[in-house]
Design a protein around this motif. Structure first.
Motif, PDB file in Angstrom:
ATOM      1  N   THR A 323       3.755   3.483  -0.285  1.00 35.52           N
ATOM      2  CA  THR A 323       3.763   2.993  -1.569  1.00 35.52           C
ATOM      3  C   THR A 323       5.204   2.272  -1.936  1.00 35.52           C
ATOM      4  OG1 THR A 323       1.792   4.180  -2.271  1.00 35.52           O
ATOM      5  CG2 THR A 323       2.983   2.913  -3.953  1.00 35.52           C
ATOM      6  N   MET A 324       5.156   0.969  -2.315  1.00 37.50           N
ATOM      7  CA  MET A 324       6.382   0.367  -2.653  1.00 37.50           C
ATOM      8  C   MET A 324       6.255  -0.531  -4.030  1.00 37.50           C
ATOM      9  SD  MET A 324       7.591  -0.793   1.185  1.00 37.50           S
ATOM     10  CE  MET A 324       7.467   0.355   2.787  1.00 37.50           C
ATOM     11  N   GLU A 325       7.264  -0.801  -4.343  1.00 33.77           N
ATOM     12  CA  GLU A 325       7.173  -1.634  -5.460  1.00 33.77           C
ATOM     13  C   GLU A 325       8.440  -2.814  -5.730  1.00 33.77           C
ATOM     14  OE1 GLU A 325       8.121   1.112  -8.941  1.00 33.77           O
ATOM     15  OE2 GLU A 325       6.258   1.736  -8.701  1.00 33.77           O
ATOM     16  N   THR A 334      14.331 -10.030   0.570  1.00 35.41           N
ATOM     17  CA  THR A 334      14.632  -8.973  -0.150  1.00 35.41           C
ATOM     18  C   THR A 334      14.008  -7.898   0.474  1.00 35.41           C
ATOM     19  OG1 THR A 334      15.371  -9.933  -2.082  1.00 35.41           O
ATOM     20  CG2 THR A 334      14.955  -7.640  -2.328  1.00 35.41           C
ATOM     21  N   ILE A 335      14.729  -6.743   1.209  1.00 33.68           N
ATOM     22  CA  ILE A 335      14.094  -5.621   1.854  1.00 33.68           C
ATOM     23  C   ILE A 335      13.599  -4.893   0.450  1.00 33.68           C
ATOM     24  CG2 ILE A 335      14.616  -3.450   3.163  1.00 33.68           C
ATOM     25  CD1 ILE A 335      16.622  -5.021   4.568  1.00 33.68           C
ATOM     26  N   ILE A 336      12.321  -4.445   0.704  1.00 29.48           N
ATOM     27  CA  ILE A 336      11.507  -3.481  -0.459  1.00 29.48           C
ATOM     28  C   ILE A 336      11.287  -2.290  -0.024  1.00 29.48           C
ATOM     29  CG2 ILE A 336      10.950  -5.559  -1.620  1.00 29.48           C
ATOM     30  CD1 ILE A 336       8.254  -5.195  -0.265  1.00 29.48           C
ATOM     31  N   GLY A 337      11.285  -1.683   1.107  1.00 34.83           N
ATOM     32  CA  GLY A 337      11.068  -0.624   1.927  1.00 34.83           C
ATOM     33  C   GLY A 337      11.045  -0.603   3.391  1.00 34.83           C
ATOM     34  N   ALA A 338      10.880   0.627   3.829  1.00 32.65           N
ATOM     35  CA  ALA A 338      10.732   0.766   5.228  1.00 32.65           C
ATOM     36  C   ALA A 338       9.820   1.782   5.662  1.00 32.65           C
ATOM     37  CB  ALA A 338      12.248   1.260   5.891  1.00 32.65           C
ATOM     38  N   THR A 366       7.365  -9.614   5.670  1.00 35.45           N
ATOM     39  CA  THR A 366       7.705  -9.769   6.940  1.00 35.45           C
ATOM     40  C   THR A 366       8.175  -8.239   7.291  1.00 35.45           C
ATOM     41  OG1 THR A 366       9.933 -10.334   6.650  1.00 35.45           O
ATOM     42  CG2 THR A 366       8.349 -11.996   7.360  1.00 35.45           C
ATOM     43  N   ILE A 367       8.535  -7.734   8.683  1.00 33.48           N
ATOM     44  CA  ILE A 367       8.585  -6.626   8.966  1.00 33.48           C
ATOM     45  C   ILE A 367       9.750  -6.582  10.333  1.00 33.48           C
ATOM     46  CG2 ILE A 367       6.755  -5.903  10.399  1.00 33.48           C
ATOM     47  CD1 ILE A 367       7.086  -3.061   9.654  1.00 33.48           C
ATOM     48  N   ASP A 368      10.618  -5.847  10.219  1.00 38.01           N
ATOM     49  CA  ASP A 368      11.699  -5.856  11.221  1.00 38.01           C
ATOM     50  C   ASP A 368      11.175  -4.863  12.488  1.00 38.01           C
ATOM     51  OD1 ASP A 368      14.018  -4.609  12.867  1.00 38.01           O
ATOM     52  OD2 ASP A 368      14.958  -6.193  11.862  1.00 38.01           O
ATOM     53  N   GLY A 369      10.875  -5.384  13.485  1.00 38.08           N
ATOM     54  CA  GLY A 369      10.098  -4.711  14.647  1.00 38.08           C
ATOM     55  C   GLY A 369      10.744  -3.638  15.027  1.00 38.08           C
ATOM     56  N   ALA A 375      10.241  -6.803   4.074  1.00 37.00           N
ATOM     57  CA  ALA A 375      10.947  -7.719   3.133  1.00 37.00           C
ATOM     58  C   ALA A 375      10.113  -8.809   2.875  1.00 37.00           C
ATOM     59  CB  ALA A 375      12.290  -8.531   3.930  1.00 37.00           C
ATOM     60  N   THR A 376      10.361  -9.545   1.643  1.00 34.30           N
ATOM     61  CA  THR A 376       9.489 -10.480   1.021  1.00 34.30           C
ATOM     62  C   THR A 376       9.733 -11.814   1.824  1.00 34.30           C
ATOM     63  OG1 THR A 376      11.220 -11.032  -0.367  1.00 34.30           O
ATOM     64  CG2 THR A 376       9.596  -9.396  -1.177  1.00 34.30           C
TER      65      THR A 376
END
Length: 727
Positions: A323-325, A334-338, A366-369, A375-376
């Motif tokens: 769960t992220m906000e 902007t990175i919002i979590g991992a 998007t996600i860093d593989g 990130a948004t």
């Protein structure tokens, strides 16, 4: 028995002297077929075998007649021949063969069944129908009462698990069982019914099972079975895992058909964490019989050993749900979590991350593989979408077929952009008899930023509306407020509508507020506060008037309007008539026309001949430019002689107007065709001319140009009148 007739008896008449003159006859049941009579001697014989069970007696009639005359010597007499019973019928079991049951382990003398044999012989004669019962086969397990035929158990603790079926042969013998009596037999099949007299038993004390670590939760990983020799519900077994090592990872249930214990997986297994588990399983009966508790506990215990087999597994995420906000309008990138996933197998492999595009078709993130950071990818708007739910896939580099998936829940946080507003349009009304402090309307607010449960709203009136207000707002501090009356009663005649501004503020940052104006209508209500009327026309109707009174008032108003209209119309008509007769009036009045003259070319605007004609003078004529308020007495006017100077006439009229009490209290402008003396340029008027108008030559006016064309045309015409009588 036999072929010879059996003598039964003899008939004889007292009139028979033995001379052969009497003949005997026989009639009735069996006459001639079963029984015969000697016509001479009267001897009766039975000519066939008799069966009492078929017919116990015969009713016959006998008569003696004269041989010669054929006339009866005596009246006909009736007699009965009874058939004497002999033991020629054996006892019979009409309901046999019999089927019976008795619980196993029953005590001696337990009731099983009652049998009954029937003997057709005469029970009132001898012992032919006296039956005695006995057991021919089935001893020593069962016994029978010789008189009643009740069968009972003869041995204690007969075990169904040893022998379940018994066949008992029962004999019934007449003549009281004496030698020579006839006998009948029947078979009784007796079944021992089951009781719970045996506990369940495991055939072995240890069960070994092997389970792959990839087995899904809830799957069956093995079966064990305890044996219970009982039958039916007495053999139903309940399995339970004894608390201990590894027991919390497994569960066991009973297969209703086979009464086996099915071991199921409650939690996932991991070979790298633990390779084996050992626990105990207990088997017990569900339905116990208290009579056998003394035999010992009706349960058994066995040990289960489970070996976990290693299986190559997909990556494992660190959380089952992420769960992220993120705030709305966050910049793109902007990175919002991992997320994090690991390969727990021996020789762990690297992991790559992917977004499951099937669940995120709009590609907002998007996600860093490699790193797994999210990130948004687009600007987010909470009012458009408040929450995003998609999946992340983790894949092993060494084996791309092994993947795992986790759900991602991203909540878009609100930025306070919109002010709160009144939730719905309210139709607010207040009774005329409202009291100060009375709540007349409850209002609530809505905010497009968040739901009302997400923040606190406050209600108030603006400062400029708080000075001597007719209404105010009471904030209940639960996101609702009440419109409160501040006056002791309201009047619809004085004011029908009131407008109350309401300021609503939210509790977010920055604070947003809005002002809404509520319209409050004054209504007529009863004493209980129930609204009777809010119509606009009802404001002008006095309270308590009947329908007839209201109609009468309306009729009066209509009549007054008609009178006013008629009065105005008549006055306009009279004024029109006055203007039409102005040419014949000798009085010089200022007449007002609501039109504009035509200039020099308009020769019809006013007839100046009325000023020159002395014949239009009339005596005792009132003024026509005004209507006097009261009737005035006629004024005596002196007649004007032909040679009277105009100046004297004007002064005389002026004095009359000055002393006239009925003259209107305002100035009246009268214009006369007279010019006094003293003009430097002398007079241009023809009134003082000594010569007649006919002697004048007006041709020179045509030389003055087009501006004097009308005047030249007017004086160029030929007119005949007396110049000495011009007024």
């Amino acid at each position: 028995m036999g072929s010879e007739p059996q003598y039964v008896g003899k008939l004889h008449s007292d009139l028979d002297k033995g001379e052969g003159t009497v003949k005997y006859t026989l009639s009735g049941d069996g006459a001639g077929t079963v029984f015969t009579i000697d016509e001479t001697t009267g001897d009766i014989h039975a000519i066939r075998s008799l069966d009492r069970e078929e017919k116990p007696f015969y009713t016959l009639r006998a008569q003696a007649v004269d041989i010669e005359t054929r006339k009866p010597l005596e009246p006909e007499s009736e007699f009965i021949i009874k058939v004497q019973d002999i033991n020629d019928n054996e006892p019979k079991f009409l309901d046999g063969p019999y089927i019976a049951s008795v619980p196993e382990m029953s005590p001696v003398g337990a009731y099983v069944l009652q049998v009954k044999a029937t003997d057709a012989d005469d029970p009132t004669y001898g012992n032919s129908a006296r039956v005695v019962y006995s057991v021919l086969q089935g001893q020593p397990y069962f016994s029978i009462d010789p008189k009643t035929g009740v069968i009972r158990t003869a041995l204690p603790n007969m075990d169904r698990e040893v022998k379940e079926q018994y066949q008992v042969l029962i004999q019934a013998k007449d003549m009281g069982g004496q030698l020579g009596g006839l006998a009948g037999t029947t078979i009784v099949n007796i079944t021992l019914t089951d009781v719970n007299d045996n506990p369940p038993r495991f055939p072995k004390s240890i069960f070994h099972l092997k389970v792959p670590e990839s087995s899904p939760i809830g799957s069956a990983i093995g079966r064990i079975r305890a044996v219970d020799p009982d039958f039916g519900q007495n053999a139903e077994i309940e399995y339970n895992i004894v608390p201990g090592d590894g027991g919390n990872l497994f569960d066991i249930v009973t297969d209703e058909d086979t009464q086996e214990g099915i071991i199921k997986l409650k939690k996932p297994l991991d070979f790298e964490t633990k390779k084996a588990y050992t626990f105990k399983v207990e088997a017990s009966n569900l339905h116990l019989d208290h009579r056998f508790h003394s035999a010992g506990p009706f349960k058994d215990t066995a040990t289960v050993k489970i070996s976990v087999l290693d299986v190559e597994e997909p990556p494992v995420f660190s959380k089952p749900l992420y769960t992220m906000e993120v705030y709305e309008d966050t910049p793109v990138g902007t990175i919002i979590g991992a997320v994090t996933a690991q390969d727990l197998d021996v020789g762990s492999s690297a992991v790559r991350y992917f977004i499951d595009w099937k669940s995120d078709g709009d590609s907002y993130f998007t996600i860093d593989g490699t790193e797994g950071t999210i990130a948004t990818n687009e600007l987010l708007d909470r009012e458009s979408t408040a929450q995003y739910n998609f999946s992340i896939i983790a894949r092993k580099v060494s084996n791309t077929l092994l993947t795992s998936k986790v759900s991602i829940l991203i909540n878009v946080l609100d930025v306070n952009e919109f002010p709160p507003e009144i939730a719905v349009p309210y139709e607010t009304s207040v009774c005329e008899n409202a009291k100060p402090g009375q709540i007349i309307q409850l209002v609530s607010a809505a905010d497009r930023d968040l739901s009302p449960a997400g923040q606190q709203f406050s209600f108030r009136v603006p400062p400029e509306a708080a000075i001597k207000p007719n209404f105010t707002v009471r904030d209940f501090r639960n996101n609702t407020a009440g419109i409160e009356a501040r006056r002791n009663g309201y009047s619809r005649r004085q004011q029908e509508l009131y407008f109350l501004p309401v300021v609503i503020e939210d509790s977010s940052y920055p604070v947003q507020s809005s002002t809404s104006t509520m319209t409050i209508r004054v209504c007529r209500c009863d004493s209980d506060g129930t609204i009777l009327s809010c119509n606009v026309e009802a404001i002008f109707l006095p309270v308590g008037l009947s329908t007839g009174a209201l109609i009468a008032i309306l009729l009066c108003i209509v009549i007054l309007l008609v009178i006013v209209v008629l009065y105005v119309a008549l006055r306009r008509q009279k004024k029109k008539d006055t203007l039409m007769t102005s040419k014949e009036d000798i009085r010089d009045n200022v007449i007002h026309y609501d039109d504009e003259g035509g200039g020099e070319e308009d020769t019809q605007a006013f007839d100046i001949g009325a000023l020159r004609n002395p014949k239009v003078i009339e005596d005792n004529k009132t003024r026509r430019d005004i209507k006097p308020d009261s009737l005035c007495l006629p004024r005596q006017r002196p007649s004007v002689e032909d040679n009277t100077d105009i100046r004297d006439f004007i002064h005389q009229r002026l004095q009359e107007n000055d002393v006239d009490p009925t003259a209107p209290p305002y100035d009246s402008l009268a214009t006369y065709a007279y010019e006094g003396n003293g003009s430097v340029a002398d007079s241009l008027s023809s009134i003082d001319s000594l010569a007649s108008e006919a002697d004048q030559d007006y041709d020179y006016l045509t030389d003055w140009g087009p501006r004097f064309k009308v005047l030249a045309d007017m004086f160029g015409e030929e007119e005949s009148y007396n110049p000495d009588k011009v007024t």
